[in-house]
Design an enzyme around this catalytic site. Structure first.
Site, PDB file in Angstrom:
ATOM      1  N   HIS A 166       0.814  -1.222   0.000  1.00 44.94           N
ATOM      2  CA  HIS A 166       0.000   0.000   0.000  1.00 44.94           C
ATOM      3  C   HIS A 166       0.846   1.270   0.000  1.00 44.94           C
ATOM      4  O   HIS A 166       0.330   2.360  -0.219  1.00 44.94           O
ATOM      5  CB  HIS A 166      -0.920   0.005   1.224  1.00 44.94           C
ATOM      6  N   ASP A 370       3.400   9.245  -0.607  1.00 42.62           N
ATOM      7  CA  ASP A 370       2.161   8.553  -0.224  1.00 42.62           C
ATOM      8  C   ASP A 370       1.879   7.478  -1.258  1.00 42.62           C
ATOM      9  O   ASP A 370       1.963   7.746  -2.461  1.00 42.62           O
ATOM     10  CB  ASP A 370       0.996   9.561  -0.216  1.00 42.62           C
TER      11      ASP A 370
END
Ligand code: ADQ
Length: 473
Positions: A166, A370
């Site tokens: 992720h 991110d």
């Protein structure tokens, strides 16, 4: 959502999901947990995640019972307090997290942490092996389990195994700060499918593997390492866009103290983490106030940032920095009826959060690194298409690869960032609508169901793995 068979009609077998968190009660609406629950309901199988620290680590998995619909089973693996320190707060969150977010300077290697990481991965692998059926597909999530598949292969497990990471993938230079960097190619190659959020993560992973003398890139785009073939592909994660849009429309807006009812509202929603670039964001808003603000406009920037991983030193520092920066900007600009930066540390319920997104004229989603950033997608889903707000998005967020109609900014460029805030607050309605319509289409099309489905389809199609026994000979 998946119905247990791949598009080519091949049976997928049951699904076994491994992730750090496993829902112990009802499944919360929205988000990753919701998507994995949906996938498991379609296939049946089991979900394994960490128990509260302090359990008996000599035993096996704790049976948490079936999910509320009875479609699959849930289990928790035990963690001692020392493992919580070494495996979770230590190796996972003080070594891998900063390293994979391009902050090797924050990597804190403590003796013994890696041993805990190995012990936990090995214990989960053993527990998993004992429960596997030959057709089960294993879907591992995130950096807490980078070596789990390798452990399973060592134990002779031949089932299909996929890993979805992720978070971003580090470049080869950053990766060198990992004491175990030499082991990384073998860990990755133990999967049939390595899923990453963006194209740039795929390129970074391929670059690392290219430097490994045992890995070969095949003509069909797959990779081969010591007799095992595997793929590295991009699967950008999405949200439950329909559900989120409904919640936003129905949600009750919390009472906000703004100078007037229509005063502009800018919103940031993040876990308090150095990767989210909050200090740079506060500074850019300060520059906007000093250089661009129309004296008749009193915009309020509301930042919701609950403390996370408060036990890790790097997280305590950022909290102090942020409070100091907000204090100094508010000190310079506040008036009797206006506090420009409002900083809230509490968790906000999903329906109130969705209503806030809908009210916000501008969303500030400006991380320094991110994996994806779901807030950017939630903000778009929550807008009224006839009068939408503007998304300001850092080009370091994985989401920027898909959401090119946002106002893309470089969070390190304070002047450019401040100018983007000014532009967003002045943007004509027609431009806001056009940008939002394009963003909305992508967010609704590439939603979280599509993400889970495409990953599982690819994993089901992976060529059968070569048994370890055969390769040894
Ligand atoms: P996270 O780092 O947790 O996830 P993100 O993608 O931003 O980050 O998701 C955060 C979620 O928490 C969002 O759904 C948001 O609405 C919610 N949230 C944040 N602050 C909140 C608050 N104060 N109150 C309530 N809810 C809040 C990791 C990676 C990301 C990747 C996701 C999914 O770091 O890059 O997008 O996984 O793959």
């Amino acid at each position: 959502m998946p119905d247990g068979s791949s598009p080519r009609g091949r049976s997928r077998g049951r699904l076994v999901v491994v992730s750090n968190r496993v829902p112990k009660g009802d499944v919360p609406a929205g988000g990753l947990i919701y998507a994995l629950d949906e996938a498991l309901r379609g296939t049946g199988g089991s979900w394994i995640g960490a128990d509260e620290p302090g359990g008996d680590t000599s035993g096996g998995l704790r049976d948490l019972g079936p999910d509320p619909t009875g479609a699959y089973q849930r289990f928790a693996f035990p963690l001692s307090h020392a493992e919580q320190e070494g495996y979770y707060l230590g190796y996972s969150n003080s070594v891998l997290w900063p390293l994979f977010h391009h902050r090797p300077d924050l990597v804190a290697v403590s003796e013994g942490d890696f041993d805990h990481y190995v012990a936990v991965n090995r214990r989960v692998a053993r527990a998993l092996r004992d429960r596997l059926e030959p057709d089960d597909m294993i879907w591992i999530h995130d950096y807490h389990f980078l070596m789990l598949a390798h452990e399973l292969r060592q134990m002779g497990v031949e089932n299909r195994i996929g890993l979805f990471l992720h978070i971003p993938f580090p470049g080869p230079t950053d990766a060198m700060a990992l004491p175990q960097v030499a082991m990384l190619p073998a860990w990755l190659a133990a999967h049939d499918l390595l899923g990453l959020q963006t194209e740039r993560d795929v390129i970074a992973a391929l670059e690392l593997l290219r430097h490994d003398p045992h890995t070969e890139l095949l003509n069909n785009g797959m990779l081969s390492r010591q007799g095992r073939t595997f793929s590295v592909r991009r699967f950008p994660i999405g949200i439950d866009a329909e559900g989120f849009a409904r919640t936003a429309e129905a949600g009750v807006l919390p009472r906000l103290t703004l100078p007037t009812r229509d005063s502009p509202l800018l919103l940031g929603v993040d876990r308090l983490d150095y990767s989210k670039g909050l200090v740079k964001r506060f500074d850019a808003f300060g520059t906007y106030l000093a250089e661009h603000r129309d004296p008749d406009v009193k915009p309020t920037y509301l930042q919701i940032a609950p403390v996370s991983r408060g036990d890790v030193v790097a997280y305590q520092d950022i909290r102090e920095d942020l409070e100091r920066t907000a204090g100094s900007i508010n000190g310079a600009h506040s008036t009797l009826d206006w506090t420009p930066i409002r900083y809230v540390r509490s968790h906000v319920d999903r329906d109130r959060l969705a209503a806030l997104y809908r009210r916000a004229d501008v969303a500030l989603v400006t991380p320094l690194a991110d994996g994806m950033n779901l807030v950017a997608k939630e903000y778009v889903a929550a807008q009224d298409p006839d009068d939408p707000g503007v998304l300001i998005l850092s080009h370091f967020a994985g989401a920027a690869e898909q959401m090119t109609e946002a106002l893309l900014v470089n969070p390190y460029d304070e002047a450019g960032f401040a100018a983007a805030i000014d532009r967003a607050l002045r943007m004509p309605a027609a431009e806001r609508r056009a940008r939002h319509a394009a963003l909305r289409e992508g967010v609704f099309r590439d939603d979280v169901g599509h993400w889970a489905e495409t990953f599982l389809d690819r994993l089901a199609e992976a060529p059968a793995s070569l048994p370890l026994r055969m390769r040894a000979g």
